[in-house]
Motif scaffolding. Structure first.
Motif, PDB file in Angstrom:
ATOM      1  N   ASP A 159      41.603  41.937  15.087  1.00  0.00           N
ATOM      2  CA  ASP A 159      40.262  41.668  14.568  1.00  0.00           C
ATOM      3  C   ASP A 159      40.098  40.202  14.177  1.00  0.00           C
ATOM      4  O   ASP A 159      38.999  39.767  13.852  1.00  0.00           O
ATOM      5  CB  ASP A 159      39.989  42.556  13.353  1.00  0.00           C
ATOM      6  CG  ASP A 159      38.771  43.432  13.551  1.00  0.00           C
ATOM      7  OD1 ASP A 159      38.178  43.366  14.632  1.00  0.00           O
ATOM      8  OD2 ASP A 159      38.414  44.177  12.628  1.00  0.00           O
ATOM      9  N   THR A 160      41.191  39.449  14.126  1.00  0.00           N
ATOM     10  CA  THR A 160      41.261  37.993  13.895  1.00  0.00           C
ATOM     11  C   THR A 160      40.818  37.554  12.510  1.00  0.00           C
ATOM     12  O   THR A 160      40.595  36.368  12.294  1.00  0.00           O
ATOM     13  CB  THR A 160      40.468  37.198  14.964  1.00  0.00           C
ATOM     14  OG1 THR A 160      39.066  37.321  14.734  1.00  0.00           O
ATOM     15  CG2 THR A 160      40.820  37.645  16.377  1.00  0.00           C
ATOM     16  N   LYS A 192      35.821  35.795  11.130  1.00  0.00           N
ATOM     17  CA  LYS A 192      36.588  35.933  12.361  1.00  0.00           C
ATOM     18  C   LYS A 192      36.648  34.606  13.100  1.00  0.00           C
ATOM     19  O   LYS A 192      35.873  33.680  12.825  1.00  0.00           O
ATOM     20  CB  LYS A 192      35.961  37.004  13.258  1.00  0.00           C
ATOM     21  CG  LYS A 192      35.957  38.404  12.642  1.00  0.00           C
ATOM     22  CD  LYS A 192      35.469  39.437  13.642  1.00  0.00           C
ATOM     23  CE  LYS A 192      35.515  40.832  13.044  1.00  0.00           C
ATOM     24  NZ  LYS A 192      35.171  41.880  14.035  1.00  0.00           N
ATOM     25  N   THR A 193      37.566  34.520  14.045  1.00  0.00           N
ATOM     26  CA  THR A 193      37.734  33.266  14.781  1.00  0.00           C
ATOM     27  C   THR A 193      36.521  32.939  15.647  1.00  0.00           C
ATOM     28  O   THR A 193      36.327  31.779  16.022  1.00  0.00           O
ATOM     29  CB  THR A 193      38.990  33.321  15.667  1.00  0.00           C
ATOM     30  OG1 THR A 193      38.905  34.465  16.541  1.00  0.00           O
ATOM     31  CG2 THR A 193      40.246  33.444  14.825  1.00  0.00           C
ATOM     32  N   ASN A 194      35.673  33.936  15.958  1.00  0.00           N
ATOM     33  CA  ASN A 194      34.464  33.672  16.747  1.00  0.00           C
ATOM     34  C   ASN A 194      33.287  33.237  15.889  1.00  0.00           C
ATOM     35  O   ASN A 194      32.172  33.071  16.382  1.00  0.00           O
ATOM     36  CB  ASN A 194      34.087  34.896  17.578  1.00  0.00           C
ATOM     37  CG  ASN A 194      33.731  36.106  16.723  1.00  0.00           C
ATOM     38  OD1 ASN A 194      33.672  36.026  15.487  1.00  0.00           O
ATOM     39  ND2 ASN A 194      33.494  37.239  17.370  1.00  0.00           N
ATOM     40  N   ALA A 228      27.425  45.978   4.386  1.00  0.00           N
ATOM     41  CA  ALA A 228      26.301  45.097   4.073  1.00  0.00           C
ATOM     42  C   ALA A 228      25.994  44.152   5.240  1.00  0.00           C
ATOM     43  O   ALA A 228      26.872  43.767   6.014  1.00  0.00           O
ATOM     44  CB  ALA A 228      26.616  44.289   2.818  1.00  0.00           C
ATOM     45  N   LYS A 229      24.732  43.768   5.339  1.00  0.00           N
ATOM     46  CA  LYS A 229      24.286  42.815   6.348  1.00  0.00           C
ATOM     47  C   LYS A 229      24.684  41.400   5.960  1.00  0.00           C
ATOM     48  O   LYS A 229      24.709  41.037   4.786  1.00  0.00           O
ATOM     49  CB  LYS A 229      22.767  42.899   6.482  1.00  0.00           C
ATOM     50  CG  LYS A 229      22.157  41.908   7.451  1.00  0.00           C
ATOM     51  CD  LYS A 229      20.644  42.020   7.460  1.00  0.00           C
ATOM     52  CE  LYS A 229      20.021  40.982   8.390  1.00  0.00           C
ATOM     53  NZ  LYS A 229      18.535  41.066   8.394  1.00  0.00           N
ATOM     54  N   THR A 230      25.044  40.588   6.957  1.00  0.00           N
ATOM     55  CA  THR A 230      25.297  39.160   6.734  1.00  0.00           C
ATOM     56  C   THR A 230      24.438  38.357   7.705  1.00  0.00           C
ATOM     57  O   THR A 230      23.682  38.920   8.500  1.00  0.00           O
ATOM     58  CB  THR A 230      26.786  38.815   6.958  1.00  0.00           C
ATOM     59  OG1 THR A 230      27.097  38.934   8.357  1.00  0.00           O
ATOM     60  CG2 THR A 230      27.698  39.737   6.151  1.00  0.00           C
ATOM     61  N   SER A 231      24.580  37.061   7.669  1.00  0.00           N
ATOM     62  CA  SER A 231      23.788  36.213   8.564  1.00  0.00           C
ATOM     63  C   SER A 231      24.214  36.345  10.018  1.00  0.00           C
ATOM     64  O   SER A 231      23.475  35.963  10.932  1.00  0.00           O
ATOM     65  CB  SER A 231      23.922  34.741   8.132  1.00  0.00           C
ATOM     66  OG  SER A 231      25.283  34.337   8.171  1.00  0.00           O
ATOM     67  N   THR A 232      25.393  36.903  10.264  1.00  0.00           N
ATOM     68  CA  THR A 232      25.898  37.013  11.627  1.00  0.00           C
ATOM     69  C   THR A 232      26.122  38.448  12.095  1.00  0.00           C
ATOM     70  O   THR A 232      26.301  38.681  13.286  1.00  0.00           O
ATOM     71  CB  THR A 232      27.233  36.253  11.762  1.00  0.00           C
ATOM     72  OG1 THR A 232      28.167  36.768  10.794  1.00  0.00           O
ATOM     73  CG2 THR A 232      27.042  34.765  11.529  1.00  0.00           C
ATOM     74  N   VAL A 233      26.119  39.413  11.166  1.00  0.00           N
ATOM     75  CA  VAL A 233      26.395  40.810  11.522  1.00  0.00           C
ATOM     76  C   VAL A 233      25.359  41.715  10.853  1.00  0.00           C
ATOM     77  O   VAL A 233      25.073  41.556   9.665  1.00  0.00           O
ATOM     78  CB  VAL A 233      27.813  41.236  11.085  1.00  0.00           C
ATOM     79  CG1 VAL A 233      28.068  42.697  11.452  1.00  0.00           C
ATOM     80  CG2 VAL A 233      28.870  40.343  11.728  1.00  0.00           C
ATOM     81  N   ALA A 234      24.803  42.655  11.627  1.00  0.00           N
ATOM     82  CA  ALA A 234      23.816  43.597  11.086  1.00  0.00           C
ATOM     83  C   ALA A 234      24.490  44.588  10.152  1.00  0.00           C
ATOM     84  O   ALA A 234      25.663  44.922  10.305  1.00  0.00           O
ATOM     85  CB  ALA A 234      23.122  44.331  12.228  1.00  0.00           C
TER      86      ALA A 234
END
Length: 282
Positions: A159-160, A192-194, A228-234
């Motif tokens: 999962d990095t 994560k690394t991405n 929880a939602k973040t700026s990069t993941v729903a």
């Protein structure tokens, strides 16, 4: 072996203090959903023991929940996941009313994409951590566990990112035959690394078992997780229900099987899995 030690081993067969923080390539189940009946029925005042547990599940990713909470077609892949765990149990001499455990867990992950006829496999990110508990009453257990997941698995399934999984655990023997074991906690994740940063997850897991005989104990399962939602993941959530059977084969061994399926969810893979647990105490 003393009579007391034999009783402790019998308890520890069902109590393995396990989690399921797996790589996103295989994740459909909720965190800690691999637990079984008696998972947290933990003793105090015992001689040190070792426990080996092998968990495994087969998950068919044929459905997923979209943003509206509707079931839609999933990837169709099949995931086969194992969790090999070693645990050391002991009671501190300074306070025999407290139990302690330290464990190391190594995931094994294989995902087959049937449409592309490809397979991804490798060792997942390992986990290590501790648990501490006491018994408020002779028929109940209350404790806390915390684990670190290290992004050191195979590149194909890692999962990095670093994770911390911490939860409160409890077990109540309601009658001589009926028991409830459960937990509730959070998963905190790094970036994560991405560049994506998953949100903090809340999870809770419940097992209600009824021991119909010395050997056989059927049970029902309920698992819930919300991220929880973040700026990069729903943000996402899922509710799973299951039925299972625990076989108390020997004083120092047990086998548990369970089928689990998602009831509702949003932005989350739908669980459709067969789960297995084998525990050995020495």
């Amino acid at each position: 072996m003393t009579k007391h030690s034999s009783h402790v081993r019998h308890l520890l067969v069902g109590s393995a203090l396990i989690l399921s923080g797996l790589s996103g390539v295989a994740q459909a189940q909720t965190t800690f959903d691999v637990i079984g009946p008696h998972e947290y029925e933990l003793p105090v005042g015992f001689d040190p023991f070792n426990v080996f547990v092998q968990y495994a599940y087969v998950q068919r990713n044929n459905r997923t929940f979209n943003t509206d909470g509707d079931r839609v077609k999933g990837s169709g892949s099949t995931a086969i996941v194992g969790l090999s765990k070693y645990v050391r149990f002991w009671t501190p001499e300074s306070n025999p009313n407290i139990g302690l455990a330290y464990e190391v867990i190594v995931p094994e992950i294989s995902v087959r994409d049937h449409s592309a006829n490809t397979q991804t496999s490798g060792l997942g990110d390992p986990l290590t951590g501790f648990a501490i508990w006491y018994k408020p009453t002779p028929n109940s257990t209350l404790g806390f566990q915390s684990f670190i997941q290290i992004p050191a698995g195979s590149s194909a399934v890692s999962d990095t990112n670093w994770k911390n999984l911490s939860s409160v655990l409890w077990d109540v023997r309601l009658t001589d035959r009926l028991g409830w074991t459960a937990d509730a906690g959070f998963v905190f994740q790094g970036e994560k690394t991405n560049g994506t940063k998953p949100g903090t997850s809340f999870h809770t897991n419940h097992r209600l078992g009824y021991r119909v005989s010395y050997l056989v104990e059927p049970f029902v399962a309920l698992d819930y997780e919300r991220t929880a939602k973040t700026s990069t993941v729903a943000g996402s959530h899922v509710l799973d229900a299951g039925v299972g059977l625990m076989l108390h084969t020997f004083d120092n061994q047990s086998i548990t099987v369970r089928y689990s399926k998602s009831v509702s969810g949003e932005n989350h893979a739908a669980n459709n899995s067969l789960n297995l647990k084998y525990a050995y105490v020495w």
